[in-house]
Design a protein around this motif. Structure first.
Motif, mmCIF file in Angstrom:
data_model
loop_
_atom_site.group_PDB
_atom_site.id
_atom_site.type_symbol
_atom_site.label_atom_id
_atom_site.label_comp_id
_atom_site.label_asym_id
_atom_site.label_seq_id
_atom_site.Cartn_x
_atom_site.Cartn_y
_atom_site.Cartn_z
ATOM 1 N N LEU A 86 1.342 -1.220 0.211
ATOM 2 C CA LEU A 86 -0.168 -0.281 0.271
ATOM 3 C C LEU A 86 1.194 1.113 -0.526
ATOM 4 N N THR A 87 1.079 1.889 -0.725
ATOM 5 C CA THR A 87 1.351 3.349 -1.322
ATOM 6 C C THR A 87 0.669 4.821 -1.399
ATOM 7 N N LEU A 88 0.984 5.605 -0.013
ATOM 8 C CA LEU A 88 0.660 6.665 -0.151
ATOM 9 C C LEU A 88 1.072 7.812 -1.177
ATOM 10 N N VAL A 89 0.413 8.503 -1.983
ATOM 11 C CA VAL A 89 0.726 9.710 -2.900
ATOM 12 C C VAL A 89 0.328 10.511 -2.680
ATOM 13 N N VAL A 90 1.155 11.750 -2.421
ATOM 14 C CA VAL A 90 0.477 12.807 -1.758
ATOM 15 C C VAL A 90 1.960 14.174 -3.081
ATOM 16 N N PRO A 91 0.775 14.884 -3.394
ATOM 17 C CA PRO A 91 1.565 16.101 -3.576
ATOM 18 C C PRO A 91 2.457 16.871 -3.350
ATOM 19 N N CYS A 92 3.734 17.502 -4.517
ATOM 20 C CA CYS A 92 4.682 18.216 -4.072
ATOM 21 C C CYS A 92 4.201 19.619 -3.415
ATOM 22 N N THR A 93 5.186 20.577 -2.773
ATOM 23 C CA THR A 93 5.052 21.393 -3.044
ATOM 24 C C THR A 93 4.944 22.914 -3.739
ATOM 25 N N CYS A 94 6.162 21.874 -4.483
ATOM 26 C CA CYS A 94 6.254 22.182 -5.793
ATOM 27 C C CYS A 94 5.616 22.636 -7.103
ATOM 28 N N GLY A 95 4.447 22.041 -6.674
ATOM 29 C CA GLY A 95 3.274 21.646 -7.675
ATOM 30 C C GLY A 95 2.983 21.683 -8.484
ATOM 31 N N ARG A 96 4.099 20.296 -8.864
ATOM 32 C CA ARG A 96 4.734 19.619 -10.423
ATOM 33 C C ARG A 96 4.926 18.020 -10.226
ATOM 34 N N GLY A 97 4.904 17.978 -9.065
ATOM 35 C CA GLY A 97 4.994 16.630 -9.202
ATOM 36 C C GLY A 97 4.443 15.622 -7.744
ATOM 37 N N TYR A 98 5.042 14.400 -7.298
ATOM 38 C CA TYR A 98 4.897 13.712 -6.239
ATOM 39 C C TYR A 98 5.320 12.636 -5.868
ATOM 40 N N ILE A 99 5.721 12.098 -4.829
ATOM 41 C CA ILE A 99 6.603 11.373 -4.111
ATOM 42 C C ILE A 99 5.069 9.998 -3.583
ATOM 43 N N ASP A 100 6.125 9.451 -3.371
ATOM 44 C CA ASP A 100 5.335 8.217 -3.049
ATOM 45 C C ASP A 100 5.795 7.395 -1.587
ATOM 46 N N ILE A 101 4.640 6.555 -0.718
ATOM 47 C CA ILE A 101 5.262 6.342 0.402
ATOM 48 C C ILE A 101 4.913 4.771 0.490
ATOM 49 N N VAL A 102 5.414 4.145 0.577
ATOM 50 C CA VAL A 102 5.047 2.766 0.955
ATOM 51 C C VAL A 102 4.835 2.221 2.546
ATOM 52 N N LEU A 103 3.600 1.977 3.146
ATOM 53 C CA LEU A 103 2.673 2.299 3.614
ATOM 54 C C LEU A 103 3.428 0.888 4.647
ATOM 55 N N ASP A 104 3.653 1.066 6.326
ATOM 56 C CA ASP A 104 3.651 0.139 6.995
ATOM 57 C C ASP A 104 2.672 -0.484 8.236
ATOM 58 N N GLY A 105 1.375 0.183 8.171
ATOM 59 C CA GLY A 105 1.015 -0.177 9.086
ATOM 60 C C GLY A 105 0.044 0.895 9.176
ATOM 61 N N GLU A 106 -0.564 1.363 10.768
ATOM 62 C CA GLU A 106 -1.649 2.306 10.833
ATOM 63 C C GLU A 106 -0.684 3.471 11.321
ATOM 64 N N GLU A 107 -0.145 2.921 12.526
ATOM 65 C CA GLU A 107 1.357 3.891 13.028
ATOM 66 C C GLU A 107 2.021 4.548 12.349
ATOM 67 N N MET A 108 2.308 4.336 11.164
ATOM 68 C CA MET A 108 3.631 4.540 9.907
ATOM 69 C C MET A 108 2.131 5.791 9.063
ATOM 70 N N LEU A 109 1.335 5.208 8.792
ATOM 71 C CA LEU A 109 0.068 6.484 8.415
ATOM 72 C C LEU A 109 0.509 7.870 9.142
ATOM 73 N N LEU A 110 -0.451 7.639 10.754
ATOM 74 C CA LEU A 110 -0.489 8.560 11.649
ATOM 75 C C LEU A 110 1.028 9.131 11.530
ATOM 76 N N GLU A 111 1.782 8.801 11.427
ATOM 77 C CA GLU A 111 3.100 9.502 11.550
ATOM 78 C C GLU A 111 3.597 10.377 10.419
ATOM 79 N N ILE A 112 3.579 10.088 9.361
ATOM 80 C CA ILE A 112 3.852 10.412 7.639
ATOM 81 C C ILE A 112 1.882 12.018 7.681
ATOM 82 N N LEU A 113 1.155 11.280 8.303
ATOM 83 C CA LEU A 113 0.032 12.160 7.808
ATOM 84 C C LEU A 113 0.171 13.709 9.130
ATOM 85 N N ASN A 114 0.725 13.482 10.153
ATOM 86 C CA ASN A 114 0.842 15.015 11.054
ATOM 87 C C ASN A 114 2.281 15.092 10.410
#
Length: 145
Positions: A86-114
């Motif tokens: 499961l990969t979270l794909v988020v836009p970059c602040t530059c407005g021209r790209g994305y980064i992808d973050i492979v998730l490893d559970g709810e704790e990691m998801l919450l850390e990334i969202l924070n």
């Protein structure tokens, strides 16, 4: 006997990808993603098989809002069987790209969202590393515009 059964159709691969994504979210992220996503929020894609590039398993994506989305696929191996990716794909602040973050559970998801909260869900652009895979603007098409 295997030939009589045949390979799954593209529609069947899409349905299976949606089912796998929804099941993974409901079991691995019951207190976070499962509370905001339903099975119908996922859109399935068939396997991609191209000569010279290998193949990719069927996958499913779900739009979360604000340019953020999830990508789910199964990684298949003879040694390990199937594992959910499961990969979270988020836009970059530059407005021209994305980064992808492979998730490893709810704790990691919450850390990334924070970490993303101060930038309204966008990854901070790093021009040196180019981690957002920025997309360059297309050249003007001249008379075709």
């Amino acid at each position: 006997m295997a030939q009589a059964v045949g390979a799954p159709t593209a529609d069947e691969e899409c349905e299976d990808a949606v089912t796998a994504a929804a099941h993974h979210v409901y079991t691995a992220y019951p207190d976070t993603l499962a509370t905001v996503l339903e099975a119908m929020d996922w859109h399935g894609y068939p396997a991609l098989r191209a000569a010279g590039t290998g193949s990719y398993e069927p996958s499913a994506v779900a739009w979360l809002d604000g340019g953020v989305w999830l990508h789910h696929t199964l990684r298949l191996s003879e040694r390990d069987g199937a594992s959910d990716i499961l990969t979270l794909v988020v836009p970059c602040t530059c407005g021209r790209g994305y980064i992808d973050i492979v998730l490893d559970g709810e704790e990691m998801l919450l850390e990334i969202l924070n970490e993303l909260r101060p930038t309204d869900g966008r990854s901070v652009h790093d021009a040196v590393s180019g981690d957002c895979r920025s997309v360059r603007p297309l050249a003007p098409l001249g008379a075709w515009r």
